[in-house]
Design an enzyme around this catalytic site. Structure first.
Site, PDB file in Angstrom:
ATOM      1  N   ALA A 132      18.730  27.130  51.803  1.00 35.11           N
ATOM      2  CA  ALA A 132      18.349  28.225  52.695  1.00 35.11           C
ATOM      3  C   ALA A 132      16.836  28.189  52.867  1.00 35.11           C
ATOM      4  O   ALA A 132      16.138  27.456  52.153  1.00 35.11           O
ATOM      5  CB  ALA A 132      18.795  29.561  52.111  1.00 35.11           C
ATOM      6  N   LYS A 133      16.317  28.931  53.789  1.00 32.84           N
ATOM      7  CA  LYS A 133      14.860  29.029  53.956  1.00 32.84           C
ATOM      8  C   LYS A 133      14.564  30.252  54.806  1.00 32.84           C
ATOM      9  O   LYS A 133      15.412  30.714  55.571  1.00 32.84           O
ATOM     10  CB  LYS A 133      14.314  27.775  54.659  1.00 32.84           C
ATOM     11  CG  LYS A 133      12.834  27.548  54.434  1.00 32.84           C
ATOM     12  CD  LYS A 133      12.582  26.763  53.156  1.00 32.84           C
ATOM     13  CE  LYS A 133      11.104  26.552  52.903  1.00 32.84           C
ATOM     14  NZ  LYS A 133      10.869  25.600  51.801  1.00 32.84           N
TER      15      LYS A 133
END
Ligand code: NAD
Length: 424
Positions: free
Chosen positions: A113-114
């Site tokens: 994720a980011k």
């Protein structure tokens, strides 16, 4: 029969375009798992949020924020939060995808994720920075959590920002949830060794790559782009091992010193004035000169897309250590391979940070904290095991370390996908 994504139009060298081409290169090595590969070419979930705050002068400002969960087949999402004026949804998508590959490459029980906010934090007061962080955290609070998605620091975010994120999330759920972010201050459930972990991983993988190349670190000439958390720590560790840091570039400019820059002076000055503040310790040269400086090792540790085809043709380095995420565009990758320059790819080279983040998360759940030696020994072991396995794969198929890393990682991710099956 899958439709193309409508919300992004990647180009050859854009971050998402770069990622897609890296995935395409690995397909021949995936065997029957290749039927699942499309799952890697689209994010599982992407959230765009409005972040409105009242500024110190009483005006209202709006910033655009993102959290992308690329893949969670192997566990909760994991990945940093970037505050930068150039952040886009496409960039965050690519960074989240690289986290999926990275966590699988070092075999951590995470997906990728980011997050990010399109903001220049250097233009905000401390109060405004806290408001932006808290409102953003609250907005993405519907999809993050200690068991679902765990943010961490990235460019322009740090332990203080993680403390605000942890507090905001905790206030919203009604109990202290230290495991919701990593990279926290030590007294708030942070881990020893986390701040230096990414730079340390760059050093550990770089030292092993140099050994295999027969390149002696004592006296080796190193050029470092990006002198923040990753670049400065890696530079210090290489200098301790006897290497000379002959060029450093950050957002303020480029400084060179053929005899080696004095890091004990450069590091503290760079934190306040940037590297050009250390005029007394070297020569300030035009930024483009950085790329053909005579060096053995090049460490891009700033932003993506920096090592272009032209720069790949110019570099004199024998070894490139990707401290940054996505610093090398695909065409440059090919040029470096043709020229016999070894590239230790981001998805293994800078995985030290997420590895100690994993240790931090585990320690938070058990409320039992390890000493720094234990952290570093475990970190070095995980990095070396992962690198050796990737190297064997590269040798077996006669492919680059990058494609080998993707082969190892994608097999793990797609095997998990296949075994879980498709819901419903
Ligand atoms: P940071 O904010 O601490 O430092 C970034 C550095 O890059 C600064 O020195 C800045 O001046 C420089 N920089 C910014 N724009 C530049 C430009 N246009 N030209 C030259 N230099 C420029 O960030 P960081 O945490 O060191 O992250 C650097 C890279 O490493 C990013 O790609 C990040 O995604 C990656 N990374 C970071 C971590 C981590 O644990 N912090 C982990 C894995 C990967």
């Amino acid at each position: 029969m899958s439709e193309k994504l409508s919300f992004v139009t990647p180009t050859a060298n854009s971050p998402w375009g770069t990622y897609l081409s890296q995935v395409d290169r690995v397909v021949p090595y995936l065997g029957p798992l290749a039927r699942w590969v499309e799952t890697l070419k689209r994010p599982k979930r992407a959230l765009i949020v409005d972040v409105p705050i009242e500024m110190d002068d009483g005006t209202i400002a709006h910033f655009e924020g993102y959290r992308v969960q690329h893949n969670m087949s192997r566990g909760p999402g994991k990945g940093g939060v970037r505050f930068h004026p150039d952040v886009t949804l496409e960039e965050v998508m690519a960074l989240s995808a690289w986290m999926t590959i990275k966590t699988a490459a070092v075999n951590l029980p995470y997906g990728g994720a980011k997050g990010g906010i399109r903001v220049d934090p250097k233009k905000l007061s401390l109060q405004e920075l806290e408001k932006v962080t808290r409102r953003y955290t609250s907005e993405i609070g519907i999809i993050i959590g200690p068991h679902t998605d765990i943010p961490a620091p990235d460019v322009n975010t740090n332990a203080q920002i993680m403390a605000w994120m942890m507090d905001t999330y905790s206030m919203n759920v009604g109990g202290t949830a230290t495991g919701v972010v990593t990279g926290k201050p030590l007294h708030l459930g942070g881990s020893l060794g986390r701040v230096k972990a990414t730079g340390r991983g760059v050093f550990v993988t770089g030292r092993e790559a140099a050994r295999r190349l027969g390149l002696d670190l004592r006296g080796a000439r190193i050029a470092v782009q990006g002198f923040g958390n990753v670049g400065s720590v890696a530079a210090e560790l290489f200098a301790e091992a006897g290497a000379k840091i002959v060029a450093v570039q950050d957002h303020t400019g480029t400084i060179v010193n053929d005899k080696g820059l004095d890091l004990a002076q450069l590091v503290p000055i760079s934190r306040t004035d940037g590297v050009v503040g250390f005029k007394a310790g070297g020569d300030i040269v035009p930024n483009e000169d950085f790329w053909d400086i005579a060096c053995d090792i090049l460490i891009p540790a700033a932003l993506e897309g920096q090592l272009t085809a032209d720069r790949a043709k110019k570099t004199t380095a024998k070894l490139v250590l990707e401290g940054a995420n996505g610093p090398t565009v695909p065409q440059a990758d090919d040029i470096l391979a043709e020229r016999g320059v070894l590239v230790v790819p981001d998805v293994i080279c800078n995985a030290g940070g997420v590895t100690v983040s994993y240790f931090e998360w585990v320690q938070d759940f058990s409320s039992f904290f390890w000493d720094e030696d234990e952290i570093n020994v475990r970190l070095d072991r995980i990095m070396m095991n992962a690198l050796n396995q990737i190297w064997d794969t590269a040798d077996k198929h006669k492919i680059t370390l990058r494609t080998a890393t993707y082969a190892v990682a994608c097999e793990r991710i797609l095997m998990a996908r296949q075994e879980r099956g498709l819901y419903p």
